[in-house]
Design a protein around this motif. Structure first.
Motif, PDB file in Angstrom:
ATOM      1  N   CYS A 166     -29.618 -24.126  39.137  1.00 53.87           N
ATOM      2  CA  CYS A 166     -28.514 -23.847  38.203  1.00 53.87           C
ATOM      3  C   CYS A 166     -28.663 -24.646  36.914  1.00 53.87           C
ATOM      4  O   CYS A 166     -28.321 -24.165  35.829  1.00 53.87           O
ATOM      5  CB  CYS A 166     -27.176 -24.170  38.860  1.00 53.87           C
ATOM      6  SG  CYS A 166     -26.649 -22.997  40.126  1.00 53.87           S
TER       7      CYS A 166
ATOM      8  N   GLU B  59     -24.291 -15.946  39.567  1.00 51.10           N
ATOM      9  CA  GLU B  59     -23.756 -15.132  40.667  1.00 51.10           C
ATOM     10  C   GLU B  59     -24.662 -15.301  41.879  1.00 51.10           C
ATOM     11  O   GLU B  59     -25.890 -15.272  41.753  1.00 51.10           O
ATOM     12  CB  GLU B  59     -23.693 -13.660  40.283  1.00 51.10           C
ATOM     13  CG  GLU B  59     -23.214 -12.763  41.425  1.00 51.10           C
ATOM     14  CD  GLU B  59     -23.272 -11.278  41.106  1.00 51.10           C
ATOM     15  OE1 GLU B  59     -23.059 -10.465  42.020  1.00 51.10           O
ATOM     16  OE2 GLU B  59     -23.557 -10.941  39.930  1.00 51.10           O
TER      17      GLU B  59
ATOM     18  N   PRO C  66     -18.211  -9.605  43.881  1.00 52.00           N
ATOM     19  CA  PRO C  66     -19.277 -10.564  43.548  1.00 52.00           C
ATOM     20  C   PRO C  66     -18.771 -11.989  43.723  1.00 52.00           C
ATOM     21  O   PRO C  66     -17.565 -12.244  43.652  1.00 52.00           O
ATOM     22  CB  PRO C  66     -19.581 -10.251  42.078  1.00 52.00           C
ATOM     23  CG  PRO C  66     -18.346  -9.614  41.554  1.00 52.00           C
ATOM     24  CD  PRO C  66     -17.738  -8.864  42.701  1.00 52.00           C
TER      25      PRO C  66
ATOM     26  N   THR D  81     -18.938 -19.435  33.727  1.00 41.12           N
ATOM     27  CA  THR D  81     -19.659 -19.104  34.958  1.00 41.12           C
ATOM     28  C   THR D  81     -21.145 -19.449  34.835  1.00 41.12           C
ATOM     29  O   THR D  81     -21.788 -19.120  33.834  1.00 41.12           O
ATOM     30  CB  THR D  81     -19.503 -17.611  35.294  1.00 41.12           C
ATOM     31  OG1 THR D  81     -18.113 -17.337  35.526  1.00 41.12           O
ATOM     32  CG2 THR D  81     -20.287 -17.258  36.545  1.00 41.12           C
TER      33      THR D  81
ATOM     34  N   LYS E  23     -28.748 -16.109  37.233  1.00 42.25           N
ATOM     35  CA  LYS E  23     -28.298 -17.170  36.322  1.00 42.25           C
ATOM     36  C   LYS E  23     -27.787 -16.557  35.018  1.00 42.25           C
ATOM     37  O   LYS E  23     -28.419 -15.694  34.430  1.00 42.25           O
ATOM     38  CB  LYS E  23     -29.473 -18.115  36.046  1.00 42.25           C
ATOM     39  CG  LYS E  23     -29.186 -19.229  35.041  1.00 42.25           C
ATOM     40  CD  LYS E  23     -28.318 -20.308  35.633  1.00 42.25           C
ATOM     41  CE  LYS E  23     -28.024 -21.372  34.593  1.00 42.25           C
ATOM     42  NZ  LYS E  23     -29.223 -22.088  34.144  1.00 42.25           N
ATOM     43  N   PHE E  24     -26.612 -17.037  34.583  1.00 39.02           N
ATOM     44  CA  PHE E  24     -26.028 -16.544  33.326  1.00 39.02           C
ATOM     45  C   PHE E  24     -26.277 -17.540  32.189  1.00 39.02           C
ATOM     46  O   PHE E  24     -26.518 -18.714  32.414  1.00 39.02           O
ATOM     47  CB  PHE E  24     -24.529 -16.310  33.489  1.00 39.02           C
ATOM     48  CG  PHE E  24     -24.215 -15.270  34.531  1.00 39.02           C
ATOM     49  CD1 PHE E  24     -24.896 -14.072  34.571  1.00 39.02           C
ATOM     50  CD2 PHE E  24     -23.237 -15.489  35.473  1.00 39.02           C
ATOM     51  CE1 PHE E  24     -24.609 -13.106  35.519  1.00 39.02           C
ATOM     52  CE2 PHE E  24     -22.933 -14.553  36.437  1.00 39.02           C
ATOM     53  CZ  PHE E  24     -23.620 -13.358  36.466  1.00 39.02           C
TER      54      PHE E  24
ATOM     55  N   TYR F 181     -19.244 -15.881  42.315  1.00 40.19           N
ATOM     56  CA  TYR F 181     -19.764 -16.608  41.166  1.00 40.19           C
ATOM     57  C   TYR F 181     -19.691 -18.117  41.380  1.00 40.19           C
ATOM     58  O   TYR F 181     -18.755 -18.629  41.998  1.00 40.19           O
ATOM     59  CB  TYR F 181     -18.970 -16.255  39.908  1.00 40.19           C
ATOM     60  CG  TYR F 181     -19.029 -14.796  39.523  1.00 40.19           C
ATOM     61  CD1 TYR F 181     -20.181 -14.244  38.970  1.00 40.19           C
ATOM     62  CD2 TYR F 181     -17.926 -13.960  39.727  1.00 40.19           C
ATOM     63  CE1 TYR F 181     -20.235 -12.902  38.616  1.00 40.19           C
ATOM     64  CE2 TYR F 181     -17.972 -12.615  39.378  1.00 40.19           C
ATOM     65  CZ  TYR F 181     -19.131 -12.098  38.825  1.00 40.19           C
ATOM     66  OH  TYR F 181     -19.185 -10.763  38.484  1.00 40.19           O
TER      67      TYR F 181
ATOM     68  N   GLN G  76     -18.879 -21.355  39.566  1.00 35.81           N
ATOM     69  CA  GLN G  76     -18.159 -21.749  38.357  1.00 35.81           C
ATOM     70  C   GLN G  76     -18.466 -23.183  37.940  1.00 35.81           C
ATOM     71  O   GLN G  76     -18.354 -23.519  36.753  1.00 35.81           O
ATOM     72  CB  GLN G  76     -16.638 -21.607  38.574  1.00 35.81           C
ATOM     73  CG  GLN G  76     -16.196 -20.218  38.977  1.00 35.81           C
ATOM     74  CD  GLN G  76     -16.292 -19.213  37.843  1.00 35.81           C
ATOM     75  OE1 GLN G  76     -16.884 -19.475  36.807  1.00 35.81           O
ATOM     76  NE2 GLN G  76     -15.716 -18.049  38.016  1.00 35.81           N
TER      77      GLN G  76
ATOM     78  N   LYS H  59     -15.452 -13.872  37.170  1.00 36.99           N
ATOM     79  CA  LYS H  59     -16.402 -14.368  36.190  1.00 36.99           C
ATOM     80  C   LYS H  59     -15.668 -14.819  34.939  1.00 36.99           C
ATOM     81  O   LYS H  59     -14.753 -14.142  34.464  1.00 36.99           O
ATOM     82  CB  LYS H  59     -17.412 -13.267  35.835  1.00 36.99           C
ATOM     83  CG  LYS H  59     -18.516 -13.716  34.894  1.00 36.99           C
ATOM     84  CD  LYS H  59     -19.473 -12.566  34.607  1.00 36.99           C
ATOM     85  CE  LYS H  59     -20.557 -12.998  33.627  1.00 36.99           C
ATOM     86  NZ  LYS H  59     -21.480 -11.891  33.300  1.00 36.99           N
TER      87      LYS H  59
END
Length: 286
Positions: A259, A200, A5, A197, A285-286, A7, A9, A193
């Motif tokens: 983001c 992704e 994956p 993070t 989106k995290f 990511y 950052q 990750k």
């Protein structure tokens, strides 16, 4: 090729924040002295170089991580220095020309300056594929990370608006949908990750041709279906170009905007159409 994956950052951007002026957006620039300490070097840098270098340094500063590659993208490159050099050729009858504007006008100036200022001697590449420039740079970075050839990659895009180019593109009808714009956005990508993070990157889609809005929407729907992300929130260029304007690498700002503005724990599709060039970037989106 091993599958990893990819990511995001960190993300940094220099983009328009001021009201429209003469039907164009102008980037709100920071105090460059804070990021480019050498006064002599700052004086030699054109506006686009300072914007690109500073956005890249800001992105690196957010994580303070050594990168294994620096990949930049631009649609038209260092226009002000190119114009300056061409003007000197005409005015000085091709004699006694200063080499500085020519050296500073090359497309890879920004990536090279970031490398010099950070002491980075790794892979350094610049993509100049018009409206596909940023997505091509992203694909290169993703391939390096997924192949295990890099742990961290700095990737970004920058384009400037000059009066000359504004006049030419306006006559071509480039700004019929959106006002003219400019900006620089950079991202730190990694295979790992962490707690910091942002998102992704799941996939990228690129296609060109003269399509109706319905045909473009159908292609984007198929892309989401194939990526098992039918419920993704769509950040179309109609959304983010209200803030940055139209330019070849506006999708880099679109990714930055998604983001920063979207909610956590959702899939987002960032789309862009520039003339007959169309792209989609799908992130989680995290």
């Amino acid at each position: 090729m091993n599958k990893y994956p990819v990511y995001i950052q960190a993300a940094a951007s220099i983009h328009p924040e001021n009201p429209l002026e003469n039907n164009a957006f102008s980037a709100k620039e920071p105090d460059y002295k804070e990021w480019i300490k050498d006064a002599g070097l700052r004086r030699r840098m054109s506006r686009i170089v300072k914007m690109g270098v500073t956005a890249g340094l800001q992105c690196l500063h957010l994580q303070n991580t050594k990168v294994d590659a620096i990949i930049t993208a631009t649609g038209l490159g260092c226009l002000s220095d190119t114009e300056k050099f061409l003007k000197s050729i005409s005015e000085q009858n091709e004699e006694l020309l200063s080499p500085t504007p020519f050296i500073q006008s090359t497309f890879n100036t920004i990536g090279g300056q970031i490398a010099l200022l950070t002491g980075n001697k790794s892979y350094n590449m610049t993509y100049v594929h018009r409206a596909f420039s940023f997505e091509t740079a992203l694909l290169d970075a993703m391939l390096m990370l997924q192949a295990g050839d890099a742990e961290n990659v700095l990737v970004g895009a920058v384009d400037e608006l000059t009066p000359t180019v504004f006049g030419i593109l306006e006559r071509m009808g480039t700004f019929r949908k959106f006002f003219a714009g400019e900006g620089s956005s950079f991202f730190l990508l990694s295979r790992n990750k962490t707690d910091n993070t942002i998102a992704e990157i799941i996939d990228i889609d690129i296609f060109s041709g003269s399509f109706s809005e319905q045909e473009i929407l159908a292609k984007q729907t198929d892309f989401l279906k194939n990526s098992k992300a039918e419920n993704a929130d769509v950040f179309s260029d109609k959304i983010y170009k209200q803030n940055c304007g139209e330019f070849h690498t506006a999708s880099a700002f679109g990714l930055y905007y998604a983001c920063k503005q979207s909610d956590k724990n959702e899939k987002i599709l960032v789309t862009n159409s520039f003339l007959n060039n169309h792209t989609s970037i799908l992130i989680d989106k995290f």
